[in-house]
Scaffold this motif. Structure first.
Motif, PDB file in Angstrom:
ATOM      1  N   VAL A  86       0.842  -1.191   0.000  1.00 41.18           N
ATOM      2  CA  VAL A  86       0.000   0.000   0.000  1.00 41.18           C
ATOM      3  C   VAL A  86       0.883   1.249   0.000  1.00 41.18           C
ATOM      4  O   VAL A  86       2.069   1.196   0.339  1.00 41.18           O
ATOM      5  N   LEU A  87       0.285   2.355  -0.395  1.00 40.78           N
ATOM      6  CA  LEU A  87       0.930   3.658  -0.312  1.00 40.78           C
ATOM      7  C   LEU A  87       0.307   4.391   0.862  1.00 40.78           C
ATOM      8  O   LEU A  87      -0.919   4.517   0.935  1.00 40.78           O
ATOM      9  N   VAL A  88       1.125   4.829   1.808  1.00 39.03           N
ATOM     10  CA  VAL A  88       0.605   5.502   2.991  1.00 39.03           C
ATOM     11  C   VAL A  88       1.085   6.950   3.014  1.00 39.03           C
ATOM     12  O   VAL A  88       2.176   7.264   2.549  1.00 39.03           O
ATOM     13  N   GLY A  89       0.234   7.806   3.536  1.00 35.41           N
ATOM     14  CA  GLY A  89       0.586   9.205   3.740  1.00 35.41           C
ATOM     15  C   GLY A  89       1.050   9.388   5.172  1.00 35.41           C
ATOM     16  O   GLY A  89       0.331   9.040   6.106  1.00 35.41           O
ATOM     17  N   LEU A  90       2.245   9.902   5.340  1.00 44.49           N
ATOM     18  CA  LEU A  90       2.807  10.088   6.680  1.00 44.49           C
ATOM     19  C   LEU A  90       2.213  11.331   7.325  1.00 44.49           C
ATOM     20  O   LEU A  90       1.823  12.282   6.646  1.00 44.49           O
ATOM     21  N   ARG A  91       2.152  11.302   8.636  1.00 46.15           N
ATOM     22  CA  ARG A  91       1.634  12.446   9.388  1.00 46.15           C
ATOM     23  C   ARG A  91       2.792  13.261   9.935  1.00 46.15           C
ATOM     24  O   ARG A  91       3.776  12.715  10.422  1.00 46.15           O
ATOM     25  N   ASP A  92       2.655  14.585   9.875  1.00 45.92           N
ATOM     26  CA  ASP A  92       3.704  15.463  10.381  1.00 45.92           C
ATOM     27  C   ASP A  92       3.788  15.393  11.900  1.00 45.92           C
ATOM     28  O   ASP A  92       4.870  15.478  12.479  1.00 45.92           O
ATOM     29  N   TYR A  93       2.654  15.209  12.542  1.00 44.59           N
ATOM     30  CA  TYR A  93       2.581  15.324  13.997  1.00 44.59           C
ATOM     31  C   TYR A  93       2.625  13.974  14.711  1.00 44.59           C
ATOM     32  O   TYR A  93       2.775  13.930  15.916  1.00 44.59           O
ATOM     33  N   GLN A  94       2.477  12.857  13.994  1.00 41.47           N
ATOM     34  CA  GLN A  94       2.537  11.530  14.608  1.00 41.47           C
ATOM     35  C   GLN A  94       3.347  10.626  13.695  1.00 41.47           C
ATOM     36  O   GLN A  94       2.882  10.258  12.624  1.00 41.47           O
ATOM     37  N   ASP A  95       4.554  10.271  14.125  1.00 38.48           N
ATOM     38  CA  ASP A  95       5.408   9.445  13.268  1.00 38.48           C
ATOM     39  C   ASP A  95       4.991   7.981  13.290  1.00 38.48           C
ATOM     40  O   ASP A  95       5.279   7.249  12.353  1.00 38.48           O
ATOM     41  N   ASP A  96       4.306   7.536  14.352  1.00 38.27           N
ATOM     42  CA  ASP A  96       3.943   6.125  14.464  1.00 38.27           C
ATOM     43  C   ASP A  96       2.585   5.823  13.837  1.00 38.27           C
ATOM     44  O   ASP A  96       2.121   4.691  13.907  1.00 38.27           O
ATOM     45  N   LYS A  97       1.940   6.811  13.202  1.00 37.21           N
ATOM     46  CA  LYS A  97       0.654   6.604  12.545  1.00 37.21           C
ATOM     47  C   LYS A  97       0.714   7.127  11.116  1.00 37.21           C
ATOM     48  O   LYS A  97       1.484   8.041  10.812  1.00 37.21           O
ATOM     49  N   ALA A  98      -0.106   6.515  10.241  1.00 34.78           N
ATOM     50  CA  ALA A  98      -0.152   6.921   8.835  1.00 34.78           C
ATOM     51  C   ALA A  98      -1.549   6.641   8.289  1.00 34.78           C
ATOM     52  O   ALA A  98      -2.368   6.016   8.956  1.00 34.78           O
ATOM     53  N   ASP A  99      -1.796   7.104   7.067  1.00 32.25           N
ATOM     54  CA  ASP A  99      -3.091   6.920   6.422  1.00 32.25           C
ATOM     55  C   ASP A  99      -2.890   6.178   5.104  1.00 32.25           C
ATOM     56  O   ASP A  99      -2.044   6.567   4.296  1.00 32.25           O
ATOM     57  N   VAL A 100      -3.675   5.117   4.877  1.00 36.22           N
ATOM     58  CA  VAL A 100      -3.578   4.354   3.633  1.00 36.22           C
ATOM     59  C   VAL A 100      -4.238   5.161   2.529  1.00 36.22           C
ATOM     60  O   VAL A 100      -5.412   5.517   2.606  1.00 36.22           O
ATOM     61  N   ILE A 101      -3.460   5.459   1.494  1.00 36.90           N
ATOM     62  CA  ILE A 101      -3.946   6.265   0.380  1.00 36.90           C
ATOM     63  C   ILE A 101      -4.364   5.382  -0.791  1.00 36.90           C
ATOM     64  O   ILE A 101      -5.373   5.627  -1.437  1.00 36.90           O
ATOM     65  N   LEU A 102      -3.574   4.325  -1.058  1.00 43.10           N
ATOM     66  CA  LEU A 102      -3.773   3.530  -2.261  1.00 43.10           C
ATOM     67  C   LEU A 102      -3.318   2.104  -2.021  1.00 43.10           C
ATOM     68  O   LEU A 102      -2.309   1.897  -1.340  1.00 43.10           O
ATOM     69  N   LYS A 103      -4.048   1.150  -2.563  1.00 45.09           N
ATOM     70  CA  LYS A 103      -3.614  -0.244  -2.529  1.00 45.09           C
ATOM     71  C   LYS A 103      -3.135  -0.617  -3.923  1.00 45.09           C
ATOM     72  O   LYS A 103      -3.820  -0.359  -4.908  1.00 45.09           O
ATOM     73  N   TYR A 104      -1.942  -1.210  -3.997  1.00 45.79           N
ATOM     74  CA  TYR A 104      -1.403  -1.629  -5.279  1.00 45.79           C
ATOM     75  C   TYR A 104      -1.882  -3.036  -5.605  1.00 45.79           C
ATOM     76  O   TYR A 104      -1.874  -3.918  -4.745  1.00 45.79           O
ATOM     77  N   MET A 105      -2.284  -3.248  -6.849  1.00 47.01           N
ATOM     78  CA  MET A 105      -2.632  -4.577  -7.335  1.00 47.01           C
ATOM     79  C   MET A 105      -1.347  -5.410  -7.431  1.00 47.01           C
ATOM     80  O   MET A 105      -0.246  -4.841  -7.489  1.00 47.01           O
ATOM     81  N   PRO A 106      -1.438  -6.743  -7.448  1.00 47.51           N
ATOM     82  CA  PRO A 106      -0.215  -7.558  -7.476  1.00 47.51           C
ATOM     83  C   PRO A 106       0.716  -7.257  -8.649  1.00 47.51           C
ATOM     84  O   PRO A 106       1.937  -7.211  -8.474  1.00 47.51           O
ATOM     85  N   ASP A 107       0.168  -6.998  -9.831  1.00 51.56           N
ATOM     86  CA  ASP A 107       1.042  -6.692 -10.972  1.00 51.56           C
ATOM     87  C   ASP A 107       1.697  -5.323 -10.814  1.00 51.56           C
ATOM     88  O   ASP A 107       2.854  -5.130 -11.220  1.00 51.56           O
ATOM     89  N   GLU A 108       0.998  -4.376 -10.182  1.00 58.88           N
ATOM     90  CA  GLU A 108       1.600  -3.063  -9.932  1.00 58.88           C
ATOM     91  C   GLU A 108       2.724  -3.176  -8.905  1.00 58.88           C
ATOM     92  O   GLU A 108       3.749  -2.502  -9.020  1.00 58.88           O
ATOM     93  N   ALA A 109       2.532  -4.039  -7.897  1.00 56.86           N
ATOM     94  CA  ALA A 109       3.582  -4.231  -6.888  1.00 56.86           C
ATOM     95  C   ALA A 109       4.815  -4.846  -7.520  1.00 56.86           C
ATOM     96  O   ALA A 109       5.952  -4.481  -7.192  1.00 56.86           O
ATOM     97  N   ARG A 110       4.629  -5.784  -8.462  1.00 54.63           N
ATOM     98  CA  ARG A 110       5.776  -6.373  -9.165  1.00 54.63           C
ATOM     99  C   ARG A 110       6.506  -5.332  -9.994  1.00 54.63           C
ATOM    100  O   ARG A 110       7.741  -5.313 -10.067  1.00 54.63           O
TER     101      ARG A 110
END
Length: 145
Positions: free
Chosen positions: A77-101
């Motif tokens: 997955v692609l996650v968006g990092l938070r400026d104020y919390q380094d141990d938390k993030a938000d899932v933006i996009l899930k890659y399909m298996p061929d995209e991950a390859r």
């Protein structure tokens, strides 16, 4: 008897996944974003993911993806990092298996990243004999027991 006020049942509300199967443009990470592999699903729209930078983060699945894009352990997955919390993030996009390859082929993901399987693992090309995890007894061994 009550009057039916709806326009259909449960299947109508689910809708159709219209253009999900078609090829989409590969999205690369930008600043403030990171690639991650889902370790486990926690429920309530959250998951635990290991980011490529080596940090384990608690990720929140955004509302646009919630109950529309199914995420399982082992997905990239692609996650968006938070400026104020380094141990938390938000899932933006899930890659399909061929995209991950493709991401791995382009060098965006490290070579040590294992794709196409859950965290439990599976058989690789070099582990062909790993499925033979049984013990073979001779007839004499059984008689001694």
């Amino acid at each position: 008897m009550p009057k039916n006020k709806g326009k259909g049942g449960k299947n109508r509300k689910r809708g159709k996944n219209e253009a999900d199967d078609e090829k989409r443009e590969l999205v690369f990470k930008e600043d403030g974003q990171e690639y991650a592999q889902v370790l486990r699903m926690l429920g309530n729209g959250r998951c635990e993911a290991m980011c490529i930078d080596g940090t384990k983060r608690l990720c929140h699945i955004r509302g646009k993806m919630h109950k529309k894009v199914w995420i399982a352990a082992g997905d990239i997955v692609l996650v968006g990092l938070r400026d104020y919390q380094d141990d938390k993030a938000d899932v933006i996009l899930k890659y399909m298996p061929d995209e991950a390859r493709l991401l791995k082929a382009y060098g965006e993901l490290p070579e040590s990243t294992r794709l196409n399987e859950g965290i439990g693992g599976g058989l690789d090309e070099e582990d062909e004999g790993a499925g033979d995890d049984y013990i073979e007894f001779e007839d004499e061994d059984i008689d001694k027991i």
